[in-house]
Design a protein around this motif. Structure first.
Motif, PDB file in Angstrom:
ATOM      1  N   UNK A  88       0.832  -1.200   0.000  1.00 56.99           N
ATOM      2  CA  UNK A  88       0.000   0.000   0.000  1.00 56.99           C
ATOM      3  C   UNK A  88       0.868   1.252   0.000  1.00 56.99           C
ATOM      4  N   UNK A  89       1.947   1.234   0.744  1.00 54.35           N
ATOM      5  CA  UNK A  89       2.858   2.368   0.774  1.00 54.35           C
ATOM      6  C   UNK A  89       3.528   2.576  -0.579  1.00 54.35           C
ATOM      7  N   UNK A  90       3.989   1.504  -1.181  1.00 53.71           N
ATOM      8  CA  UNK A  90       4.687   1.631  -2.461  1.00 53.71           C
ATOM      9  C   UNK A  90       3.760   2.124  -3.564  1.00 53.71           C
ATOM     10  N   UNK A 113      -0.060   3.203   7.056  1.00 48.63           N
ATOM     11  CA  UNK A 113      -0.599   2.038   6.351  1.00 48.63           C
ATOM     12  C   UNK A 113      -0.816   0.877   7.313  1.00 48.63           C
ATOM     13  N   UNK A 114       0.130   0.634   8.208  1.00 47.22           N
ATOM     14  CA  UNK A 114      -0.024  -0.464   9.162  1.00 47.22           C
ATOM     15  C   UNK A 114      -1.224  -0.235  10.073  1.00 47.22           C
ATOM     16  N   UNK A 115      -1.415   1.006  10.498  1.00 47.77           N
ATOM     17  CA  UNK A 115      -2.562   1.307  11.353  1.00 47.77           C
ATOM     18  C   UNK A 115      -3.876   1.094  10.606  1.00 47.77           C
ATOM     19  N   UNK A 152      -7.318   5.043   0.034  1.00 53.43           N
ATOM     20  CA  UNK A 152      -7.356   4.089   1.154  1.00 53.43           C
ATOM     21  C   UNK A 152      -7.809   2.742   0.599  1.00 53.43           C
ATOM     22  N   UNK A 153      -7.025   2.144  -0.264  1.00 52.66           N
ATOM     23  CA  UNK A 153      -7.518   0.977  -1.016  1.00 52.66           C
ATOM     24  C   UNK A 153      -7.921  -0.207  -0.153  1.00 52.66           C
ATOM     25  N   UNK A 154      -7.149  -0.542   0.873  1.00 49.42           N
ATOM     26  CA  UNK A 154      -7.492  -1.706   1.689  1.00 49.42           C
ATOM     27  C   UNK A 154      -8.560  -1.370   2.719  1.00 49.42           C
TER      28      UNK A 154
END
Length: 506
Positions: free
Chosen positions: A106-108, A117-119, A170-172
Motif C-alpha cells: 500500500x505504501x509503495x 498504512x499499518x494502522x 485508502x484501497x485496503x
C-alpha cells in the motif's frame, strides 16, 4: 524549504521485483482474456512496483457470471449467519498475519507513510470482525397485532450481486468498509480496485481463497474505469453498486445504473470545515487542524481542507498552525517517522499546485508552502505543507476539493455566519466545531449539513458508527448497522392463519 521537516530516503529496501497482480474469477487466478497488462510506478520512489492484468469486457463478463451463479445457487446467500461470521473472522485473522506485507504494498503504490498504512490495515481487520458480529445478529421483524388470523413478517434478504469500486487513497481500508458488510448480508461481489493501487486488493483475494470462501462469491477484476467499472455498473446481472471516489464519477455511475434501476451507494468528495470559536482549546484545535489537513497528504475525502476561525483569534491561530505545520515530517513514506508521504501522480500534483496558484492570483496570501517539495534521494512527487489565508468564500479553493496538503483559512464573527459558510458549498460529508460551550457545539451539530459532525476532535472513527455524506458528498451509509442495511432488501410476508378469509365472490 529548510524550515520544513523533510525526511530523506530511508534505509528500507524495495522489493526485488514488481508485485504480479491477476484477476480472481470463480476461484481462479487469471490473466486478462486478451493478455493485456499495465504497470504501476511508485509515486515516492519512481520505480515499477506492480505489474497487473488489465481487464476487459470478457473478464468482466466472466466475473459477473461467476458472481451471479454463486448467488443464485445459494453458495453464500443461503448459508447461516454463523457460517458467514466464521469465514469473516478467519479473514480478519489472516489480515492481521499479513499486515506488514499489505502495508508495504500500500505504501509503495499510494505513497502513504508505512506507519499509517499499518494502522489502517489493523483498522480494516477490526471492520471484518465487526461485520462478522452483524452476520450473527441480523434479523427481520414480526407483526402479531394485525388481527387474530394474520401474522406479518418482514424478511431481510441480501440485495444480490454487488459491484464494489474502490479508490486509490485508502484501497485496503475502503474495500473493508464495503466487502465484509456485503458478505455478512449474504451478497456475492465483483470488486474493482483503482488501477493505481491494485496490489492490496489482490492480496485480500489471496486471503479469501485461503479462508475457503466458495468460488465465485468474491471476484476481482483489475483495470481502468473504462471499460471495467463502466461495464460492472451498467450490467443487469448486478443488483447494487457501491462506489467511493470523486463526485464527478459518482454522478456518472448514477446515470449508468439508471438503465436497470439498481441500488447505488456513493461515498464522494468533501470540502470539510473545522469551525474554531474564541473559547476553543487552541492547542488541541491547532493540532487537530494540522492532522486533519496533512493526514494522507490531504488525499482524503474527510480532509479538513478549510478552517473557519473567529476573527478575534484568527491571527494567533494561523501563526500557531503555520509553526506546527513546519514540524510535521514530510518525505520518504518507508521511514517509520514520516507522517506525510507522496502525492499519488504527477498530474494530481499539478492540479493541487494550480489551485494554490490561482488562489494567490485572486488575492489570497500563501503563509506557508505553496509548491512542490524536493526530498533528497527520492524520484517521486511531494508537495509542501501549505496554508492559504485571506480566502473569500467565493474562491474555488474555498469551495472545490483540492485533495492535497493545502489548508484554506476563512474567518467569521457570529455562529450564524459560521453555519452559512459551512453549508455554503455543494458538499456535506463532515464538519467540526471547537468550543468549550456545549450549547454552541450542539447547536452547530444540529445545523451543519454534514453526515458526520465532530466536536472538539477530528476524524475519530468507529466501526459501530455510520459514515456517509449529504448532497454531493454521496448517498447511503457505510459502517455500523446502517452499513449492513445498504446490502439488504426488505421483503414482506403476510400469512393468514386458518381458513378465516371472507370470500370475495359469494
Amino acid at each position: 524549504m529548510s524550515e520544513l521537516n523533510v525526511v530523506s530516503i530511508s534505509a528500507a529496501k524495495l522489493p526485488a521485483g514488481p508485485f504480479i497482480a491477476r484477476h480472481l474469477i470463480d476461484g481462479d487466478w487469471r490473466q486478462s482474456a486478451d493478455g493485456a497488462s499495465f504497470e504501476r510506478v511508485s509515486p515516492s520512489h519512481g520505480s515499477v512496483v506492480t505489474l497487473a492484468a488489465r481487464g476487459g469486457l470478457r473478464d468482466v463478463d466472466a466475473a459477473l457470471f461467476a458472481a451471479r451463479q454463486a448467488f443464485d445457487k445459494g453458495r453464500w446467500s443461503r448459508t447461516s449467519g454463523k457460517e458467514r461470521a466464521t469465514y469473516l473472522l478467519k479473514i480478519a485473522d489472516l489480515i492481521d498475519r499479513e499486515r506488514d506485507r499489505i502495508a508495504l504494498m500500500e505504501t509503495l503504490e499510494s505513497g502513504k507513510p508505512i506507519s499509517q498504512a499499518k494502522a489502517e490495515i489493523e483498522g480494516a481487520a477490526d471492520l471484518w470482525r465487526y461485520a462478522a458480529s452483524l452476520a450473527r445478529t441480523m434479523h427481520g421483524e414480526s407483526h402479531n397485532s394485525l388481527g387474530e388470523d394474520i401474522l406479518g413478517l418482514v424478511l431481510k434478504e441480501p440485495a444480490g450481486v454487488v459491484a464494489i469500486i474502490t479508490p486509490w487513497n485508502f484501497p485496503f481500508l475502503i474495500v473493508s468498509q464495503k466487502l465484509p458488510f456485503a458478505l455478512a448480508a449474504g451478497c456475492t461481489a465483483v470488486v474493482k480496485p483503482s488501477e493505481m493501487t491494485p496490489a492490496t486488493t489482490v492480496i485480500l483475494g489471496e486471503l479469501l481463497v485461503e479462508a475457503g470462501i466458495p468460488a465465485g462469491v468474491v471476484n476481482i477484476v483489475l483495470g481502468y474505469g473504462d471499460p471495467v467499472g463502466a461495464a460492472m455498473t451498467a450490467d443487469k446481472r448486478v443488483e447494487m453498486v457501491t462506489f467511493t471516489g470523486s463526485t464527478a464519477v459518482g454522478k456518472a455511475i448514477v446515470k449508468a445504473a439508471s438503465g436497470t434501476l439498481k441500488k447505488v451507494s456513493l461515498e464522494l468528495g468533501g470540502k470539510n470545515p473545522q469551525v474554531i470559536f474564541p473559547d476553543a482549546d487552541m492547542t488541541s484545535a491547532v493540532d487537530a487542524v494540522v492532522f486533519g489537513v496533512y493526514f494522507n497528504a490531504g488525499e482524503c475525502c474527510n480532509s479538513s481542507s478549510r478552517i473557519i476561525v473567529h476573527e478575534d483569534i484568527a491571527e494567533e491561530f494561523v501563526a500557531r498552525t503555520v509553526d506546527l505545520s513546519r514540524k510535521v515530517p514530510f518525505g520518504d513514506p518507508l521511514d517509520p517517522s514520516t507522517q506525510v508521504g507522496a502525492i499519488i501522480t504527477p498530474e494530481h500534483q499539478a492540479k493541487i499546485h494550480t489551485h494554490v496558484r490561482n488562489a494567490a492570483n485572486s488575492g489570497a496570501s500563501v503563509r506557508l508552502g505553496g509548491g512542490p517539495l524536493d526530498v533528497p534521494g527520492l524520484n517521486g512527487q511531494f508537495y509542501q505543507p501549505t496554508v492559504v489565508c485571506d480566502v473569500r468564500s467565493d474562491m474555488p479553493i474555498a469551495r472545490d476539493e483540492v485533495f492535497g496538503p493545502v489548508l484554506s483559512v476563512l474567518t467569521f464573527r457570529t455562529l450564524e455566519e459560521a453555519v452559512d459558510l459551512v453549508n455554503g458549498t455543494d458538499y456535506g460529508l463532515s464538519a467540526g466545531v471547537w468550543s468549550e460551550n456545549v450549547h454552541t457545539c450542539l447547536e452547530f451539530a444540529r445545523r451543519a449539513r454534514a453526515g458526520t459532525v465532530w466536536t472538539n476532535t477530528w476524524m475519530d472513527g468507529f466501526a459501530e458508527l455510520p459514515f456517509g455524506g449529504m448532497r454531493e458528498s454521496g448517498q447511503g451509509r457505510e459502517l455500523g448497522r446502517y452499513g449492513l442495511e445498504e446490502f439488504l432488501e426488505a421483503k414482506t410476508v403476510t400469512m393468514r392463519i386458518g381458513r378465516t378469509r371472507t370470500p370475495w365472490v359469494a
